[in-house]
Design a protein around this motif. Structure first.
Motif, short mmCIF file in Angstrom:
data_model
loop_
_atom_site.label_atom_id
_atom_site.label_comp_id
_atom_site.label_asym_id
_atom_site.label_seq_id
_atom_site.Cartn_x
_atom_site.Cartn_y
_atom_site.Cartn_z
N SER A 43 11.42 31.06 -66.52
CA SER A 43 11.59 30.66 -67.92
C SER A 43 11.55 31.92 -68.77
N THR A 81 17.77 29.96 -61.64
CA THR A 81 18.01 29.24 -62.89
C THR A 81 16.82 29.40 -63.83
N MET A 82 17.10 29.71 -65.08
CA MET A 82 16.06 29.78 -66.09
C MET A 82 16.02 28.46 -66.84
N ALA A 123 19.16 33.14 -73.53
CA ALA A 123 20.32 33.22 -72.64
C ALA A 123 20.65 34.67 -72.30
N ALA A 138 18.15 35.77 -69.82
CA ALA A 138 18.44 35.19 -68.51
C ALA A 138 19.49 36.01 -67.78
N CYS A 158 19.51 35.99 -63.65
CA CYS A 158 19.70 34.55 -63.45
C CYS A 158 21.19 34.20 -63.51
N VAL A 215 21.24 28.70 -66.79
CA VAL A 215 20.13 28.34 -67.65
C VAL A 215 20.24 26.86 -67.97
#
Length: 512
Positions: A7, A103-104, A125, A128, A133, A136
């Protein structure tokens, strides 16, 4: 069991990666959140527990420990609700954790399991993508903003159930995308136009020069002369924003929660006009949980201060750093945050307390000491940082009632765009340098070469007006902009003479 969910959390206008570790172990039922969470993050345990139960999932009645790493940076806001909920589901074996490896995840969770929008989706974003990543997951209302970031899959959901169905493969969520070209070609709104301003040719010319070089400007004139009307039309002649400027401006507005629902980018240059009762924290930012102030919300656009002397002295003095550096630095015991503040300052003031000093139609009733005290409310160092000081006289009846069509904003904006194009070419390869007003001393020596005649004129102006070194540099920057509007490569006496005329407050302290 232990699960790890990727996250992020906000820090100023940027975001940093946060790893949400959820451990479920034997023991009496408890729920502990560690890793410097603020009040909103701690309260998330109540929202998450209710959301899981109401969405049809099993909430484990065991000892639950949630760690937010890195543990030495405070985490603010409610965006960590969704990753905590997914961490609980993964640790208890209700969803596969493998599908969340790259994935965030972010989002505020309601008591029924619905996902509510968060602040700073664009910054998250970007964080990420930079952290490696591939995708998201966030609330659907934030998708238009986050989808601006290229090379990143953006999945938007409206409920916790939708996210889980996507992760299990039952109902995959399609990735969102936006057309950056269409966003950046957004037309200028026609609600205000310079064609509506009667007369005031000198003021329009000064505002054109200010817009062409991103110069700060102060309008001085009696009540009803049109100072506010002119300033509010300044954004209509500013050049279009670049993608880099739009992204930075959007990040500031997103953190402040000012983006309209479904808005992807701030493609229009902002115009902020705070009331003169604004506090210093409201102007430059701050608070217990620091937020950007008006100078940062005006980044890339215009900050308009009407009735400048009515602002409190301490409020005006905090403008010195933003006007000089284009940034605001807020230092606290635990952290130091920097917000962008590269804006144009447009200010307006009366020449005296009654407003009619120098007016040919109405006599001024102010004593000389009153006038002096009124002017002293705005300090000399602040005035020195304002490039253009312009006297705006009252509009005569002939201009007010005349039938002559005034020049529209679109025509003026075309000339401004052409001048800015020259500046972008001149400053290509130089980071953070977009306009003549941003030039430093080294840039002035390189781009404002003076012949003997121009140098003699400037020498006489410095001697007669008592210009400071900063004011001297301001004159050179303005002259460079005037030359760009003319399409000239070298400065001549006409360019410099006009630039000197825009320093009216340097004329032995005379306003009128």
């Amino acid at each position: 069991m232990l699960s790890r969910i990727r996250s992020a959390a906000g820090l100023g206008i940027d975001a940093f990666p946060v790893e949400v570790e959820v451990d479920i172990s034997s023991g009496l039922p408890s729920f502990s959140t560690v890793g410097l969470p603020n009040g909103a993050v701690k309260e998330g345990r109540e929202r998450v527990s209710a959301a899981l139960a109401n969405a049809g999932f099993h909430f484990p009645l065991r000892r639950i420990t949630v760690n937010l790493a890195p543990a030495d940076i405070r985490k603010d806001g409610s965006a960590l609700d969704l990753p905590i909920a997914l961490g609980l589901l993964a640790a208890s074996g209700q969803i596969p954790e493998a599908n969340l490896k790259e994935t965030m995840v972010l989002g505020e969770v309601g008591l029924e399991g619905d996902l509510r929008p968060i602040r700073g989706a664009l910054s998250i974003a970007l964080a990420a993508r930079s952290s490696g990543c591939a995708a998201v997951i966030l609330p659907a209302d934030n998708v238009p903003e986050a989808a601006v970031v290229q090379e990143l899959q953006v999945w938007g959901a409206r409920s916790l159930g939708e996210v889980c169905a996507h992760l299990t493969g039952a109902h995959p969520i399609p990735a969102a995308s936006v057309d950056l070209g269409a966003l950046m070609s957004c037309p200028v709104p026609g609600s205000a136009d310079f064609a509506e301003v009667r007369g005031q040719a000198a003021a329009k010319r000064a505002l054109e020069v200010a817009a062409a070089g991103a110069h700060n400007i102060l309008l001085i004139g009696p009540p009803g002369a049109g100072k506010t009307m002119l300033a509010r039309r300044l954004p209509t002649i500013l050049p279009s924003m670049s993608l880099e400027e739009a992204l930075e401006t959007t990040k500031v507005h997103s953190i402040a929660g000012l983006l309209a629902p479904g808005q992807s980018l701030c493609t229009m240059r902002p115009f902020r006009a705070p009331h003169h009762t604004v506090s210093d924290a409201g102007l430059i930012g701050g608070g217990s949980s620091p937020r950007p102030g008006e100078v940062s919300l005006a980044h890339g656009g215009v900050l308009f201060l009407d009735e400048l002397p009515e602002f409190r002295r301490n409020v005006l003095e905090v403008l010195r750093q933003p006007l000089e550096d284009g940034t605001v630095t807020l230092s606290r015991a635990a952290m130091s945050l920097t917000y962008p503040a590269r804006m144009m300052l447009a200010a307006a003031m009366n020449p005296c307390p009654c407003g009619y000093l120098g007016d040919m139609a109405r006599p001024c009733r102010c004593a000389p000491l009153e006038v002096e005290r009124y002017r002293a409310r705005v300090s000399g160092p602040l005035l020195d940082r304002i490039d253009i000081h312009l006297e705006v006289p009252a509009v005569v009846y002939r201009d007010l009632a005349g039938a002559r069509e005034e020049e529209p904003s679109a025509v003026i904006r075309g000339r401004v765009e052409a001048a800015r194009a020259l500046q972008r070419h001149r400053f290509r390869g130089q980071t953070g340098l977009y306009a003549n007003a941003h030039m430093g001393a080294r840039d002035l020596r390189r781009h404002c070469r003076l012949d003997e005649q121009v140098e003699s004129l400037l020498k006489e102006a410095v001697k007669r007006l008592g210009l400071s070194a900063r004011a001297y540099h301001r004159v050179l920057k303005i002259a460079r902009t005037i030359a760009d509007l003319d399409g000239a490569t070298e400065l001549n006496t006409l360019h410099v003479s006009e630039a000197i005329q825009y320093r009216s407050l340097d004329r032995r302290g005379s306003v009128a």
